[in-house]
Scaffold this active site. Structure first.
Site, PDB file in Angstrom:
ATOM      1  N   GLU A 265       0.781  -1.223   0.000  1.00 40.88           N
ATOM      2  CA  GLU A 265       0.000   0.000   0.000  1.00 40.88           C
ATOM      3  C   GLU A 265       0.816   1.278   0.000  1.00 40.88           C
ATOM      4  OE1 GLU A 265       0.229  -1.402   4.422  1.00 40.88           O
ATOM      5  OE2 GLU A 265       0.000  -2.319   2.450  1.00 40.88           O
ATOM      6  N   ASN A 266       1.999   1.307  -0.552  1.00 40.52           N
ATOM      7  CA  ASN A 266       2.833   2.497  -0.546  1.00 40.52           C
ATOM      8  C   ASN A 266       2.021   3.739  -0.959  1.00 40.52           C
ATOM      9  OD1 ASN A 266       5.075   0.507  -0.452  1.00 40.52           O
ATOM     10  ND2 ASN A 266       4.583   0.274  -2.614  1.00 40.52           N
ATOM     11  N   GLU A 297      -5.886  -2.056  -1.063  1.00 41.75           N
ATOM     12  CA  GLU A 297      -4.726  -1.173  -0.959  1.00 41.75           C
ATOM     13  C   GLU A 297      -5.155   0.285  -0.873  1.00 41.75           C
ATOM     14  OE1 GLU A 297      -2.013  -2.700  -0.332  1.00 41.75           O
ATOM     15  OE2 GLU A 297      -2.999  -4.604  -0.797  1.00 41.75           O
ATOM     16  N   HIS A 300      -6.020   1.234   2.612  1.00 41.19           N
ATOM     17  CA  HIS A 300      -4.804   1.479   3.388  1.00 41.19           C
ATOM     18  C   HIS A 300      -4.335   2.932   3.319  1.00 41.19           C
ATOM     19  CE1 HIS A 300      -3.597  -2.318   5.017  1.00 41.19           C
ATOM     20  NE2 HIS A 300      -3.493  -2.935   3.855  1.00 41.19           N
TER      21      HIS A 300
END
Length: 826
Positions: A265-266, A297, A300
């Protein structure tokens, strides 16, 4: 100049608390030189500005070579660098640390991973910093509660795409700068660099990008409209849900090779495994699975990135919430209703983990260090946590549940928080008795059992706790199948206290199921004669949700030796063709193929049981419409069960296929892998590699080679698994997957003892995710024998790396259950 660090020390919670109490990081500036595409290392220079109330601490640096370390203008002793740490002494109130070195490109999906695509020889890079891999590509204070603003200055070949946690500004040809908009934890910093193919879009003012290696450009362009539509719908959903707009600027989704997780999940640049951009047909269910990952993601970005856990034992605050919210989001805002997939696939994954000796509570695991926390990155933190949250939303009411989430996100935005903080938010929103609820559901492990007892006034629901745990409150809806085989779902009732509730049932019932809506986290049973009742009702049961709960009970009862695997196979044969969901078809057929006809069958009966499963698969193929998803899903399973190599060869040539079915690249390789498992030749394998020398083709070829029933092939595969090798991580995983092919027990039996004797030694040359995953894939899963258990128990009495120990513990539990079943149902 100093040589590479001798091993790595996993950060302990105590060390993290001390460092976080003393250090505040103002900024990190990282300069990377990636111009040497072929060399083993790259240059990395970090400038860290931080304040400190202590006189000493340490910084994390896991490079190959440390060339310079300067603190406040004072050169540090490079020889003091040890075990991936550089000690820092003589600290001032405000400090500037400069660290420069050579970092190693990785081939295991962690740190800065390098992949050379066999399809075109081009180089692709991406950084994976989770769980403690950030120091493998830049020096940093690597713990989740030391957030800071990050700047990455990247020098790379002209013409590359460079992406990260913020917009990539081109400073000059071959040089980019990426500045994060907000403070980041080190574990979700990333970099994606290479000649990636891209599709761009925009939604609600947010620039969007999809990226994949150039050899998958056509597939990306064909599938991008669906992915962009899911992304847009998910943004709208989460903006409404959280009341805070996405805060990280651009939103890129990069589908990268050799990725270990499903995705990461950058902020601003999510990385996914590139199998989410398949090279052939993709079914609606597979599109739904991908949509679920995209939505997971994206959740997140708020739950994990905007508000981050303070320490890893609150990992569930990331994963359970993302799992739960993604299924809500997709079901409510996209064409992909995912609760069936959650029930038949995700919950089963979690229930296996929750009944293993390695089980742990959802929350409050008190992980002593980062390495231990990684072992809890499993079906409990994801699926069980999501199922428990689904129960909590029912318990406190959806409005209170969501109001508490909004309060939590707004109160702790851009910082860190704990479970206690979240409980406080829910309490302020109106929830009551949460500490007791949390103690019962989140701080204990194992699964209760929900059963029925037939009473004069109806049925009594009985909840039996798992060993050592209190009975938890379960709010469920009972389902009644009457004599006309029609299902009636009754009003919700809570079971778990005293006395056990009696649910009125009007008229005779063929079957009563305690959880007709599949919302419970519990083992489900159906009374003393329940399996006979299931056999009478399941073949005609059309309610998809109720059938999912029953199929999960079937699988669980087989694993508990409560149900004869032959009776379970009868249920598959009589009932599965009547089910409507191809997700259920695929999951149940896979269980029948690998378990009922595999490890839960005596070796001498495995071929006969596999023939029964193959017959069911072909009934599904023949009954499906040409070119339909159901036809494709069933044929994929039929290929894995085929016993005629000539028929497989005909399919490979594109002949004798079911009407309307064509072979895509992945299906071709399934045919080749099965053909290799049936004979010692390599003809189809050689032809397939000539047609498809891609990275995916290389991975399939590794699986096919390991599956060959040939002593020399097995020996070569074994060397890849237990000795140092230049092979990529995916090829190693595929090798382990192919090695233990059913029907080859005579050939593989000598390797059972060797696995337990040799797998521990792989920790000398592997680490992190790859170490545990190879140990898991290489586990002798077909060896359900007392001798295998003895060897496993002996191995577990030795000193094993945490990742290997977890693989051995979980694998041993699976074969122990199979041995118990075979003893009861010979």
């Amino acid at each position: 100049m100093s040589a590479g660090a001798d091993g790595r020390t996993s950060l302990t919670r105590a060390e993290a608390e001390v460092r976080a109490g003393a250090v505040s990081v103002q900024s990190v500036e990282v300069a990377l030189d990636l111009t040497d595409e072929a060399g083993p290392t790259f240059g990395s220079r970090s400038v860290i500005r931080f304040s400190s109330t202590a006189s000493e601490t340490f910084v994390d640096f896991a490079g190959e070579e440390l060339t310079a370390a300067v603190l406040n203008g004072r050169p540090l002793d490079l020889a003091a660098w040890s075990r991936a740490r550089i000690p820092l002494t003589g600290l001032q109130a405000d400090n500037v640390l400069e660290v420069e070195g050579r970092m190693g490109y990785s081939s295991d999906g962690e740190g800065l991973h390098r992949h050379v695509d066999p399809a075109d020889g081009r180089t692709y890079l991406y950084a994976m910093s989770f769980l403690d891999a950030a120091p493998r590509w830049y020096a940093c204070f690597d713990q989740p509660d030391l957030k800071t603003r990050c700047t990455f200055d990247v020098t790379a070949p002209v013409g590359w795409t460079v992406l990260g946690n913020g917009p990539a500004e081109v400073l000059e040809p071959g040089r980019w700068r990426i500045v994060s908009a907000h403070p980041l934890s080190t574990y979700f910093t990333t970099l994606v660099a290479g000649p990636y193919a891209s599709v761009h879009g925009e939604h609600d003012g947010i620039p969007l990008g999809l990226h994949v290696r150039a050899s998958l450009r056509a597939e990306l362009e064909a599938q991008a409209p669906d992915m962009l539509a899911v992304t847009a719908a998910s943004f709208d959903y989460y903006h409404r849900l959280f009341g805070i707009r996405y805060p990280f600027g651009e939103y890129h989704q990069a589908f990268v090779p050799d990725f270990n997780a499903g995705a990461m999940e950058n902020p601003g640049c999510v990385t996914f495994r590139d199998s989410y951009v398949p090279r052939g047909r993709i079914t609606h269910a597979e599109q739904g699975t991908r949509a679920g990952t995209i939505a997971h993601e994206m959740a997140h970005q708020w739950f994990g990135d905007l508000v981050t856990m303070r320490w890893w034992d609150d990992l569930w605050l990331n994963e359970s919430f993302a799992e739960y919210l993604a299924h809500r989001c997709c079901t409510e805002a996209t064409p992909y209703a995912l609760w069936t997939e959650f029930g038949i696939a995700r919950k089963d994954w979690g229930s296996v983990a929750d009944q293993s000796p390695s089980t742990h509570p959802v929350a409050g695991n008190e992980a002593p260090d980062a390495a231990a926390a990684l072992q809890n990155f499993d079906g409990i933190s994801y699926a069980k946590g999501a199922a428990v949250l689904r129960q909590l939303a029912t318990y406190v009411g959806d409005d209170v549940f969501l109001d508490g989430l909004r309060d939590h996100i707004s109160s702790h935005a851009y910082g860190n928080a704990t479970f206690a903080d979240l409980v406080g938010s829910w309490t302020r929103a109106g929830a009551q008795d949460l500490p007791a609820w949390a103690q019962a559901w989140l701080r204990t492990s194992g699964m209760d059992t929900l059963d029925v007892e037939h009473a004069d006034a109806g049925v009594r629901l009985v909840a039996t706790p798992s060993e050592g745990s209190p009975v938890r409150p379960h709010t469920v809806q009972v389902g009644v199948v009457d004599e006309a085989l029609a299902l009636t779902v009754l009003d919700p009732v809570t079971v778990g206290g005293e006395p056990s509730p009696v649910v009125p049932v009007a008229g005779p019932a063929v079957l009563v199921t305690p959880d007709a809506t599949d919302v419970a986290w519990a083992k489900v049973r159906f009374g003393p004669d329940g399996w006979e009742r299931v056999a009478a009702a399941l073949p005609t049961l059309q309610d998809e949700t109720a059938s999912v709960a029953i199929w999960n009970a079937v699988r669980d009862a087989v694993r508990d030796a409560d149900l004869d695997p032959r009776a379970a196979l009868d249920l598959v044969a009589t009932s599965l063709p009547q089910q409507r969901s191809e997700v259920v078809w695929d999951s149940v057929l896979a269980f029948a193929r690998t378990q009922l006809a595999g490890v839960y069958a005596p070796v001498g009966e495995r071929a006969g049981r596999a023939a029964r499963v193959r017959e069911v698969a072909w009934r599904l193929v023949d009954g499906a419409a040409p070119r339909s998803d159901r036809q494709l899903v069933s044929f994929r399973q039929a290929v894995r069960l085929e016993t005629d190599p000539d028929r497989l060869a005909a399919w490979f040539d594109g002949t004798d296929l079911p009407p309307g079915l064509g072979l895509d690249p992945e299906l071709v390789w399934s045919v080749v892998e099965r053909w290799c498992a049936l004979g010692t030749g390599t003809g189809l394998l050689d032809q397939a590699l000539a047609r498809d020398p891609s990275a995916s083709g290389q991975v399939h070829a590794a699986r096919a080679r390991a599956a060959r029933p040939d002593a020399e092939a097995k020996a070569a595969a074994w060397r890849l698994l237990v000795e140092p090798s230049p092979a990529g991580a995916y090829e190693l995983y595929a090798t382990g997957d192919g090695f233990w092919t059913a029907g080859q027990e005579e050939l593989t039996t000598p390797y059972v003892a060797r696995y337990f004797a040799e797998i521990g030694g792989t920790a000398r040359f592997r680490e992190g995710w790859a170490l545990g995953q190879v140990a898991t894939q290489a586990f002798p899963r077909t060896a359900a024998t007392p001798e295998a258990l003895q060897a496993a128990d002996a191995a577990l009495r030795t000193d094993l790396a945490a990742q290997v120990r977890r693989a051995v513990v979980d694998g041993t539990d699976k074969i122990r259950r199979a041995v118990a079943s075979l003893a009861r149902w010979p």
